[in-house]
Design a protein around this motif. Sequence first.
Motif, mmCIF file in Angstrom:
data_model
loop_
_atom_site.group_PDB
_atom_site.id
_atom_site.type_symbol
_atom_site.label_atom_id
_atom_site.label_comp_id
_atom_site.label_asym_id
_atom_site.label_seq_id
_atom_site.Cartn_x
_atom_site.Cartn_y
_atom_site.Cartn_z
ATOM 1 N N LEU A 198 1.814 -10.797 -5.226
ATOM 2 C CA LEU A 198 1.223 -9.249 -4.784
ATOM 3 C C LEU A 198 2.386 -8.321 -5.259
ATOM 4 C CD1 LEU A 198 -0.319 -10.542 -1.484
ATOM 5 C CD2 LEU A 198 -1.088 -10.053 -4.046
ATOM 6 N N MET A 199 3.341 -8.497 -4.865
ATOM 7 C CA MET A 199 4.143 -7.236 -5.077
ATOM 8 C C MET A 199 4.368 -6.998 -7.309
ATOM 9 S SD MET A 199 5.244 -5.012 -3.535
ATOM 10 C CE MET A 199 6.778 -3.695 -3.409
ATOM 11 N N VAL A 200 4.200 -7.804 -7.770
ATOM 12 C CA VAL A 200 4.521 -7.772 -8.896
ATOM 13 C C VAL A 200 3.563 -7.144 -9.808
ATOM 14 C CG1 VAL A 200 4.882 -9.573 -11.171
ATOM 15 C CG2 VAL A 200 6.689 -9.025 -8.927
ATOM 16 N N ALA A 201 2.571 -7.922 -9.076
ATOM 17 C CA ALA A 201 0.900 -8.384 -10.156
ATOM 18 C C ALA A 201 0.777 -6.980 -9.423
ATOM 19 C CB ALA A 201 -0.320 -8.618 -9.393
ATOM 20 N N THR A 202 0.453 -6.221 -8.452
ATOM 21 C CA THR A 202 0.236 -4.777 -8.104
ATOM 22 C C THR A 202 1.264 -3.949 -8.623
ATOM 23 O OG1 THR A 202 -0.146 -5.603 -5.577
ATOM 24 C CG2 THR A 202 -0.289 -2.778 -6.521
ATOM 25 N N ALA A 203 2.430 -3.776 -8.806
ATOM 26 C CA ALA A 203 3.791 -3.513 -9.850
ATOM 27 C C ALA A 203 2.761 -3.202 -11.856
ATOM 28 C CB ALA A 203 5.200 -3.687 -9.803
ATOM 29 N N LEU A 204 2.549 -4.573 -11.728
ATOM 30 C CA LEU A 204 2.274 -4.288 -13.735
ATOM 31 C C LEU A 204 0.635 -3.256 -13.619
ATOM 32 C CD1 LEU A 204 3.671 -7.908 -13.742
ATOM 33 C CD2 LEU A 204 4.274 -5.484 -14.996
ATOM 34 N N PRO A 210 0.554 -1.431 0.223
ATOM 35 C CA PRO A 210 0.143 -0.078 -0.216
ATOM 36 C C PRO A 210 1.149 1.799 0.265
ATOM 37 C CG PRO A 210 -0.509 -1.136 2.260
ATOM 38 C CD PRO A 210 0.623 -1.848 1.367
ATOM 39 N N VAL A 211 1.988 1.280 0.723
ATOM 40 C CA VAL A 211 2.880 2.498 0.560
ATOM 41 C C VAL A 211 3.687 2.874 -1.003
ATOM 42 C CG1 VAL A 211 5.167 3.352 1.314
ATOM 43 C CG2 VAL A 211 3.654 1.735 2.699
ATOM 44 N N PHE A 212 3.333 1.859 -1.682
ATOM 45 C CA PHE A 212 4.197 1.488 -3.073
ATOM 46 C C PHE A 212 2.986 2.114 -3.964
ATOM 47 C CE2 PHE A 212 3.939 -0.748 -6.738
ATOM 48 C CZ PHE A 212 4.893 0.036 -7.479
ATOM 49 N N VAL A 213 2.234 2.135 -3.309
ATOM 50 C CA VAL A 213 0.962 2.543 -4.196
ATOM 51 C C VAL A 213 0.406 4.191 -4.176
ATOM 52 C CG1 VAL A 213 -1.573 2.524 -4.613
ATOM 53 C CG2 VAL A 213 -0.612 0.115 -4.625
ATOM 54 N N LEU A 260 12.368 2.811 -5.747
ATOM 55 C CA LEU A 260 13.016 3.076 -4.855
ATOM 56 C C LEU A 260 12.220 1.371 -3.730
ATOM 57 C CD1 LEU A 260 14.768 5.271 -3.599
ATOM 58 C CD2 LEU A 260 15.706 4.235 -4.747
ATOM 59 N N ILE A 261 10.685 1.966 -3.307
ATOM 60 C CA ILE A 261 10.092 1.179 -2.269
ATOM 61 C C ILE A 261 10.141 -0.188 -3.333
ATOM 62 C CG2 ILE A 261 7.439 1.018 -1.602
ATOM 63 C CD1 ILE A 261 7.691 3.499 -1.198
ATOM 64 N N PHE A 262 10.237 -0.688 -4.600
ATOM 65 C CA PHE A 262 9.773 -1.516 -5.314
ATOM 66 C C PHE A 262 11.264 -2.428 -5.479
ATOM 67 C CE2 PHE A 262 9.921 -4.621 -8.469
ATOM 68 C CZ PHE A 262 8.972 -5.202 -8.699
ATOM 69 N N SER A 263 12.238 -1.565 -5.277
ATOM 70 C CA SER A 263 13.475 -2.666 -5.259
ATOM 71 C C SER A 263 13.787 -2.828 -3.907
ATOM 72 C CB SER A 263 14.520 -1.254 -5.451
ATOM 73 O OG SER A 263 14.874 -0.807 -6.755
ATOM 74 N N VAL A 264 13.304 -2.199 -2.756
ATOM 75 C CA VAL A 264 13.538 -2.675 -1.632
ATOM 76 C C VAL A 264 12.745 -3.933 -1.586
ATOM 77 C CG1 VAL A 264 12.828 -1.852 1.313
ATOM 78 C CG2 VAL A 264 14.159 -0.352 -0.541
#
Length: 192
Positions: free
Chosen positions: A71-77, A16-19, A35-39
Amino acid sequence: MTLANQLTLLRVALIPVFVLVFYLPYKWSYFASALIFSVAAATDWLDGYIARKYNQATPFGAFLDPVADKLMVATALVLLVDLHNYPFFTIAAAVIIGREIAVSALREWMAGLGLRSSVAVNYIGKIKTTAQMAAIIVLLAFDVREFPVMETIGYILLYIAAALTLWTMIIYLKAAWPALAGETANGDNNES
């Protein structure tokens, strides 16, 4: 709770922080979201390393780690589809997300049969993940109006990841085919 599991939970908490950061109305928001995604991507590597090195593997971690990754990858895409509104980008993102769902379901089903190891992650899958993570980070980090070459690099990496996604799915399906065919042959295929 082990350190490895805490890192996995951190990855989920970062979603949620990423979004929110992605949608901030500031020029730096895309770079900050990268940066958040990289972390988060680093915690994926780190939690696995810690779990193996310090014998912290747990059933909870084995369940949550791949879920957190997907979840992280799908959200980013999904966020990137909004930003890069092109049919070929959307197709590549849909292929990656669809494959992740299909392979996760296949692994779960094979685990129920006691055959999970036949669909374990392979070397090509690791290359796919690397290309996928690099594509997402590049496409998030750079304003394509200012750095059009980075958009091209990001697209190339994403298309490589999508192609490897299909290739690894075929490998997993071939490995699982005897079990899949055996169930169909026995007439036990009653689930939808």
